[in-house]
Design a protein around this motif. Structure first.
Motif: not given
Ligand SMILES: [Zn+2]
Length: 343
Positions: A269-280, A311-323
């Motif tokens: 989770s975000r509060e535990h130091g995890y995040s997802v970012k668009q791009g490298l 759209s793949d990138q956005q779907d994955w970012v959305a899936a990871f963000s949800q988690v």
């Protein structure tokens, strides 16, 4: 004659207005305006469409537009949603997913068929269908390259609960609930102090997010603290892999048909130091053929991926963000610790 019809209409409205019939018997949608006069349930328009697919079990009519005769109204009076629930939902396994009107057609149709057509929940022993901790099956998967259908044998055990392929809608839902059963039993053993409802809230809610991405090998990770000391221009190939995100587990496979994952990443989770970012990260070296990057940051390292399309990138970012936006439970902290130990 008219008086008799009026009385019948009034009786229909009275039973329709009972609080027990205020929500669709199958999907909980408010204000159902259809009913099955063979099952005695009040249902919404969408569910009535599904009932039409099982005409030997259920016959439906509109409460507003159709004519109801006296016997049919009496049948509704003697049955109704509460009585139907007591019969057809008497023994629903705790892990079984009960869809609502917000869920997809496949889940709703199989739920209705399981209830009324297969009568899976009328007797306790029917639960064995899902809960023996092992589900085995032969399913067919169309090959990606030659278009042929290939038989794939699936084994779902208490040790490894992962669904990758399925064929027909009823099999999809069977597997979906078999996975929830395995997850439930696993969590029950792992966390004996947790209540059943607490465990139920942790079971897989959605189908898996799956697809191809490119990832770097272990050396391709951009170190955030010693970039200057690493050899310049070191190129690391991005390899195309098949990814499956289930719950907080991101697994990757060389080929979608592979039985065993090549590796997996715990997504906290975000509060535990995890995040997802668009791009490298800026300055990422490497030969990648896909340009839509995403980065998963964990407390220990960064994982770099590229997707074929935006759209793949956005779907994955959305899936990871949800988690990631969902707080971790104490159980998930324990699972994270287990992942760290075993990696
Ligand atoms: Zn409904």
């Amino acid at each position: 004659m008219a008086g008799k019809d009026d009385k019948n209409m009034k009786s229909l409205v009275d039973v329709w207005r009972r609080p027990e019939n205020a929500l669709c018997a199958d999907c909980q949608k408010p204000d159902p305006d259809w009913a099955s006069y063979t099952l005695g349930v009040f249902i919404c328009l969408n569910c009535s469409g599904i009932h039409r697919n099982i005409p030997n079990i259920s016959k439906v009519k509109s409460l507003r537009m159709d004519h109801w005769d006296e016997a049919q109204v009496q049948f509704l009076e003697q049955h109704g949603n509460a009585a139907a629930k007591a019969t057809y939902e008497a023994h629903i396994p705790i892990y079984y997913y009960q869809p609502t009107h917000a869920d997809c057609q496949v889940l709703r149709e199989q739920w209705i068929r399981a209830k009324y057509e297969r009568k899976e929940f009328t007797e306790p022993e029917r639960q064995l269908l899902y809960s023996n901790g092992l589900k085995e099956g032969l399913l067919w998967k169309r090959g990606r390259d030659n278009g042929q259908f290939l038989p794939r044998k699936f084994l779902l055990s208490e040790r490894d609960g992962c669904l990758k392929y399925f064929a027909k809608p009823d099999e999809i839902v069977d597997w979906f609930n078999a996975i929830r059963a395995v997850q439930f039993h696993y969590l029950k053993v792992a966390f004996p102090m947790a209540s059943d409802s607490e465990i139920k809230s942790r079971l897989m809610q959605n189908f898996l997010k799956e697809g191809y991405m490119e990832k770097t090998g272990p050396k391709g990770v951009l170190s955030t603290y010693n970039v200057s000391s690493s050899p310049p221009q070191q190129k690391e190939a991005f390899k195309k892999r098949w990814f499956t995100l289930a719950h907080r587990r991101l697994m990757y496979f060389k080929d979608p048909l592979d039985a065993f994952a090549k590796g997996e990443v715990f997504v906290g989770s975000r509060e535990h130091g995890y995040s997802v970012k668009q791009g490298l990260p800026p300055g990422t070296q490497g030969s990648f053929s896909w340009q839509y990057g995403l980065t998963i940051v964990t407390p220990d390292r960064e994982y770099l991926f590229t997707c074929e399309t935006e759209s793949d990138q956005q779907d994955w970012v959305a899936a990871f963000s949800q988690v990631i936006e969902q707080p971790m439970t104490p159980q998930e902290y324990a699972i994270e610790a287990y992942f760290k130990l075993s990696s």
